[in-house]
Write a protein that holds these residues in place. Structure first.
Motif, PDB file in Angstrom:
ATOM      1  N   SER A  36     -28.463 -25.305  44.133  1.00 21.91           N
ATOM      2  CA  SER A  36     -29.601 -26.069  43.957  1.00 21.91           C
ATOM      3  C   SER A  36     -29.850 -27.098  45.281  1.00 21.91           C
ATOM      4  CB  SER A  36     -29.700 -26.909  42.542  1.00 21.91           C
ATOM      5  OG  SER A  36     -30.668 -27.592  42.426  1.00 21.91           O
ATOM      6  N   ARG A  37     -30.988 -26.794  45.835  1.00 21.34           N
ATOM      7  CA  ARG A  37     -31.124 -27.658  47.085  1.00 21.34           C
ATOM      8  C   ARG A  37     -30.153 -27.745  47.893  1.00 21.34           C
ATOM      9  NH1 ARG A  37     -34.678 -32.633  44.308  1.00 21.34           N
ATOM     10  NH2 ARG A  37     -36.488 -31.404  43.386  1.00 21.34           N
ATOM     11  N   GLY A  38     -29.338 -26.571  48.224  1.00 16.20           N
ATOM     12  CA  GLY A  38     -28.231 -26.604  49.116  1.00 16.20           C
ATOM     13  C   GLY A  38     -26.912 -26.812  48.611  1.00 16.20           C
ATOM     14  N   SER A  39     -26.885 -27.531  47.466  1.00 10.57           N
ATOM     15  CA  SER A  39     -25.662 -27.721  46.707  1.00 10.57           C
ATOM     16  C   SER A  39     -25.141 -26.812  46.048  1.00 10.57           C
ATOM     17  CB  SER A  39     -25.745 -29.191  46.122  1.00 10.57           C
ATOM     18  OG  SER A  39     -25.776 -30.199  47.009  1.00 10.57           O
ATOM     19  N   LEU A  40     -24.038 -26.768  45.683  1.00 10.64           N
ATOM     20  CA  LEU A  40     -23.365 -26.059  44.709  1.00 10.64           C
ATOM     21  C   LEU A  40     -22.900 -26.532  43.536  1.00 10.64           C
ATOM     22  CD1 LEU A  40     -21.546 -23.254  47.168  1.00 10.64           C
ATOM     23  CD2 LEU A  40     -23.575 -23.005  46.010  1.00 10.64           C
ATOM     24  N   TYR A  41     -23.028 -26.055  42.240  1.00 11.13           N
ATOM     25  CA  TYR A  41     -22.727 -27.016  40.913  1.00 11.13           C
ATOM     26  C   TYR A  41     -21.813 -26.050  40.014  1.00 11.13           C
ATOM     27  CZ  TYR A  41     -26.262 -30.331  42.332  1.00 11.13           C
ATOM     28  OH  TYR A  41     -26.861 -31.291  43.008  1.00 11.13           O
ATOM     29  N   PHE A  42     -20.753 -26.333  39.477  1.00  9.95           N
ATOM     30  CA  PHE A  42     -20.216 -25.730  38.437  1.00  9.95           C
ATOM     31  C   PHE A  42     -20.968 -25.635  37.238  1.00  9.95           C
ATOM     32  CE2 PHE A  42     -17.085 -24.885  35.119  1.00  9.95           C
ATOM     33  CZ  PHE A  42     -16.202 -24.040  35.610  1.00  9.95           C
ATOM     34  N   LYS A  43     -21.316 -24.617  36.667  1.00  9.47           N
ATOM     35  CA  LYS A  43     -21.704 -24.600  35.434  1.00  9.47           C
ATOM     36  C   LYS A  43     -20.901 -24.414  33.808  1.00  9.47           C
ATOM     37  CE  LYS A  43     -25.408 -21.510  33.076  1.00  9.47           C
ATOM     38  NZ  LYS A  43     -26.405 -20.321  33.415  1.00  9.47           N
ATOM     39  N   ILE A  44     -20.835 -25.453  33.279  1.00 10.35           N
ATOM     40  CA  ILE A  44     -19.695 -25.797  32.383  1.00 10.35           C
ATOM     41  C   ILE A  44     -19.873 -24.848  31.126  1.00 10.35           C
ATOM     42  CG2 ILE A  44     -19.315 -28.274  33.065  1.00 10.35           C
ATOM     43  CD1 ILE A  44     -20.874 -29.038  30.740  1.00 10.35           C
ATOM     44  N   SER A  45     -21.077 -24.269  30.921  1.00  9.84           N
ATOM     45  CA  SER A  45     -21.227 -23.294  30.073  1.00  9.84           C
ATOM     46  C   SER A  45     -20.479 -22.144  30.275  1.00  9.84           C
ATOM     47  CB  SER A  45     -22.776 -22.910  29.912  1.00  9.84           C
ATOM     48  OG  SER A  45     -23.426 -22.473  30.845  1.00  9.84           O
ATOM     49  N   THR A  46     -20.034 -21.701  31.594  1.00  6.34           N
ATOM     50  CA  THR A  46     -19.499 -20.435  31.956  1.00  6.34           C
ATOM     51  C   THR A  46     -18.013 -20.607  31.605  1.00  6.34           C
ATOM     52  OG1 THR A  46     -18.987 -21.148  34.226  1.00  6.34           O
ATOM     53  CG2 THR A  46     -21.123 -19.995  33.589  1.00  6.34           C
ATOM     54  N   PHE A  47     -17.392 -21.706  31.108  1.00  3.54           N
ATOM     55  CA  PHE A  47     -16.091 -22.135  30.774  1.00  3.54           C
ATOM     56  C   PHE A  47     -15.977 -22.504  29.183  1.00  3.54           C
ATOM     57  CE2 PHE A  47     -11.991 -24.471  31.149  1.00  3.54           C
ATOM     58  CZ  PHE A  47     -11.158 -23.632  31.680  1.00  3.54           C
ATOM     59  N   PRO A  48     -15.547 -21.524  28.554  1.00  2.72           N
ATOM     60  CA  PRO A  48     -15.381 -21.865  27.252  1.00  2.72           C
ATOM     61  C   PRO A  48     -14.509 -23.094  26.814  1.00  2.72           C
ATOM     62  CG  PRO A  48     -15.218 -19.582  27.428  1.00  2.72           C
ATOM     63  CD  PRO A  48     -15.009 -20.174  28.865  1.00  2.72           C
ATOM     64  N   GLY A  49     -13.327 -23.136  27.613  1.00  2.00           N
ATOM     65  CA  GLY A  49     -12.395 -24.233  27.405  1.00  2.00           C
ATOM     66  C   GLY A  49     -12.895 -25.681  27.543  1.00  2.00           C
ATOM     67  N   TYR A  50     -13.942 -25.778  28.317  1.00  2.00           N
ATOM     68  CA  TYR A  50     -14.526 -27.276  28.712  1.00  2.00           C
ATOM     69  C   TYR A  50     -14.410 -28.193  27.379  1.00  2.00           C
ATOM     70  CZ  TYR A  50     -16.681 -30.794  31.919  1.00  2.00           C
ATOM     71  OH  TYR A  50     -16.770 -31.841  32.425  1.00  2.00           O
ATOM     72  N   GLY A  51     -13.703 -29.514  27.912  1.00  5.08           N
ATOM     73  CA  GLY A  51     -13.581 -30.600  26.893  1.00  5.08           C
ATOM     74  C   GLY A  51     -12.231 -30.518  26.220  1.00  5.08           C
ATOM     75  N   ARG A  52     -11.389 -29.455  26.390  1.00  4.66           N
ATOM     76  CA  ARG A  52     -10.334 -29.578  25.456  1.00  4.66           C
ATOM     77  C   ARG A  52      -9.147 -30.679  25.812  1.00  4.66           C
ATOM     78  NH1 ARG A  52      -9.297 -25.019  28.641  1.00  4.66           N
ATOM     79  NH2 ARG A  52      -6.951 -25.033  29.659  1.00  4.66           N
ATOM     80  N   LEU A  53      -9.413 -31.129  27.117  1.00  3.94           N
ATOM     81  CA  LEU A  53      -8.574 -32.396  27.460  1.00  3.94           C
ATOM     82  C   LEU A  53      -9.110 -33.593  27.062  1.00  3.94           C
ATOM     83  CD1 LEU A  53      -6.061 -33.108  29.344  1.00  3.94           C
ATOM     84  CD2 LEU A  53      -7.616 -33.586  31.162  1.00  3.94           C
ATOM     85  N   SER A  54     -10.154 -33.941  27.243  1.00  5.56           N
ATOM     86  CA  SER A  54     -11.037 -35.173  26.922  1.00  5.56           C
ATOM     87  C   SER A  54     -11.478 -35.212  25.671  1.00  5.56           C
ATOM     88  CB  SER A  54     -12.139 -35.174  28.075  1.00  5.56           C
ATOM     89  OG  SER A  54     -12.986 -34.269  27.991  1.00  5.56           O
ATOM     90  N   ARG A  55     -11.753 -34.172  25.025  1.00  2.35           N
ATOM     91  CA  ARG A  55     -12.252 -34.188  23.735  1.00  2.35           C
ATOM     92  C   ARG A  55     -13.734 -34.504  23.715  1.00  2.35           C
ATOM     93  NH1 ARG A  55      -7.505 -32.652  23.286  1.00  2.35           N
ATOM     94  NH2 ARG A  55      -6.388 -32.609  21.369  1.00  2.35           N
ATOM     95  N   VAL A  56     -14.409 -34.218  25.050  1.00  2.00           N
ATOM     96  CA  VAL A  56     -15.875 -34.257  25.048  1.00  2.00           C
ATOM     97  C   VAL A  56     -16.570 -32.957  24.383  1.00  2.00           C
ATOM     98  CG1 VAL A  56     -15.691 -35.763  26.783  1.00  2.00           C
ATOM     99  CG2 VAL A  56     -16.065 -33.384  27.145  1.00  2.00           C
ATOM    100  N   ASP A  57     -17.884 -33.116  24.073  1.00  2.00           N
ATOM    101  CA  ASP A  57     -18.480 -31.918  23.308  1.00  2.00           C
ATOM    102  C   ASP A  57     -19.405 -31.509  24.498  1.00  2.00           C
ATOM    103  OD1 ASP A  57     -19.704 -29.962  22.097  1.00  2.00           O
ATOM    104  OD2 ASP A  57     -20.798 -31.375  20.721  1.00  2.00           O
ATOM    105  N   PRO A  58     -19.317 -30.427  25.097  1.00  2.00           N
ATOM    106  CA  PRO A  58     -19.916 -29.794  26.146  1.00  2.00           C
ATOM    107  C   PRO A  58     -21.533 -29.316  25.604  1.00  2.00           C
ATOM    108  CG  PRO A  58     -18.258 -28.026  25.686  1.00  2.00           C
ATOM    109  CD  PRO A  58     -18.000 -29.305  24.908  1.00  2.00           C
ATOM    110  N   THR A  59     -21.413 -29.224  24.406  1.00  2.00           N
ATOM    111  CA  THR A  59     -22.882 -28.672  23.961  1.00  2.00           C
ATOM    112  C   THR A  59     -23.809 -30.135  23.840  1.00  2.00           C
ATOM    113  OG1 THR A  59     -22.476 -29.295  21.572  1.00  2.00           O
ATOM    114  CG2 THR A  59     -22.017 -27.118  22.306  1.00  2.00           C
TER     115      THR A  59
END
Length: 466
Positions: free
Chosen positions: A138-161
């Motif tokens: 996006s506009r020359g920058s590259l971003y990690f799409k957290i929805s592609t990683f099902p385990g996102y949030g298991r360390l911090s217990r944040v809710d990716p949804t």
């Protein structure tokens, strides 16, 4: 007794079993070199040093990497404000950090990777994520799409949804519990440094730096990753996501985090005037050994409240350990053969110290055992029931304290000049038979925590509590 650590990932205390027998690969989040590191930073760094030392004491070979973040939002902004190059600006604070490391007696890590020296490795990691569909442009920058990683949030217990759609964030640091797709590669901006790489021109995001450097130096899976609790989210959560998304392997086996240091019950900040560096404390005359002792005196997962009164109290506690070491040295030449009472207790105390440290590095518990020995050894010395067996066993326990805590007992040169002068003045008063003056000086010294004992061999002093 097995060595156990509290693993932030599982929220449980677990037996420590390294990936490779006898070897520990350890990554410790280091300073962002945009300013002097403060005592809150060093609360974490000194605890990590104790972790390294105890692993070595337990017989492990340790390979440690501590990163130096020399390119991120803060370093770039401060270098621009100072009218300096990024390398020139950060170099001064890198040098200052190593001066502080030496002042606190920290062991050197095997690797101190500077982010700017690993740009190709970072770009290659971003390319792997791009190839596998985990990042978008996006506009020359590259971003990690957290929805592609099902385990996102298991360390911090944040809710990716909780993320609002495909919200993106460019800042390296952002609010807790507010997950966002995060920048792994940032497009060039006017006046900012950038690099030409296989993923295009730009610079790395903060999170990709640690993933690339740690995996390059320690392997795609390694044993322990540490930092302060403020690193759990977003930094360490994002490290896990991008690393495991790229490799398909577990990134880190044990995550360990130190609680905050607060000052007089409040969060440390420059605006409140309670922001302290090691240089501030040294300018006030505080011994760095006492600062190190203070930083280790409370369990690493409990908040540490810094006050100057508290620092003075910990200096006095360290003084009691020094007193014992110095008294043992003075006793060595005339210790009688045999003994054994203190020797037995010294071995029990050393065992108790190790059991406390095996229990998630319980430093407060270990120090409690040590002070039992300090008191009991002084009692035996006073009673004359102290032999060579006792001497060697007590010294062995103090040597273990030195190896693990990184503080050599008995280094104090003696009382400061003012108190030494008072002791001499009291001796002169006694020679003149001015016992009233001598008693007043004794009372003054007692008020300062110094107890004088008149013995046939001369005046002996010790601190309260010994």
């Amino acid at each position: 007794m097995a060595l156990r650590f509290h693993n932030t990932l599982t929220r449980r205390e677990e037996e420590f079993v390294p990936l490779h027998a006898g070897e520990v690969r350890l990554y410790t989040c280091g300073p962002t070199v945009y300013d002097y590191a403060h005592i809150g930073n060093f609360r974490t760094y000194v605890w990590e040093d104790l972790l390294r030392r105890y692993l070595e004491y337990r017989g492990y070979s340790v390979i440690q990497a501590m990163n130096l973040t020399d390119v991120d939002d803060k370093t770039i902004a401060n270098a621009r404000a100072a009218g300096a190059t990024l390398e020139g600006y950060t170099r001064a604070y890198v040098d200052a950090f190593f001066e502080d490391v030496a002042a606190l007696g920290m062991e050197k890590a095997e690797h101190y990777p500077r982010a700017t020296a690993f740009i190709p490795e970072m770009a290659r990691l971003v390319q792997r994520l791009k190839t596998t569909g985990h990042v978008y442009e996006s506009r020359g920058s590259l971003y990690f799409k957290i929805s592609t990683f099902p385990g996102y949030g298991r360390l911090s217990r944040v809710d990716p949804t909780a993320a609002a759609g495909q919200a993106r964030i460019d800042s390296d640091e952002y609010e807790k519990d507010n997950p966002r797709d995060f920048a792994v590669w940032k497009a060039p901006k006017d006046g900012e440094p950038f690099w030409e790489t296989e993923v295009g021109p730009g610079r790395p995001g903060w999170h990709i730096e640690c993933s690339a450097m740690s995996m390059h130096l320690l392997g795609e899976t390694f044993d322990i990753h540490t930092g302060g609790v403020d690193n759990i989210f977003p930094h360490h959560e994002n490290e896990i996501a991008q690393s495991e998304a790229a490799t398909g392997k577990p990134f880190v086996r044990y995550w360990m985090h130190a609680a905050h240091l607060i000052v007089d019950g409040e969060k440390m900040s420059k605006s409140k005037g309670n922001f302290h560096t090691l240089r501030d404390l040294a300018a006030r005359g505080y011994d760095m050994r006492a600062v190190r002792y203070m930083l280790l005196s409370v369990h690493y997962r409990k908040p540490l409240n810094f006050t100057f009164d508290g620092l003075s109290q910990t200096a006095a506690a360290l003084g009691r350990i020094d007193d014992l070491a110095l008294r043992l040295d003075a006793t060595a030449a005339r210790a009688t053969t045999g003994g054994g009472g203190v020797a037995t207790r010294a071995k029990e105390v050393l065992q108790g110290m190790m059991e406390a440290l095996d229990d998630d590095l319980n430093t407060a518990g270990a120090l409690g055992h040590l002070f039992d020995l300090v008191r009991e050894t002084h009692t035996a010395l006073d009673a004359g029931t102290f032999g060579t067996l006792d001497l060697e066993a007590a010294r062995e326990t103090l040597r273990a304290f030195e190896r693990i805590f990184g503080i050599r007992p008995g280094q104090r040169a003696g009382l400061d000049a003012e108190i030494e002068a008072l002791i001499k003045k009291r001796g002169d008063a006694r020679t003149r038979k001015d016992f009233g003056a001598a008693d007043r000086i004794r009372d003054e010294l007692l008020g300062r925590g110094i107890i004088l004992e008149d013995t046939p061999q001369g005046v002996r002093w010790k601190r309260k509590g010994v």
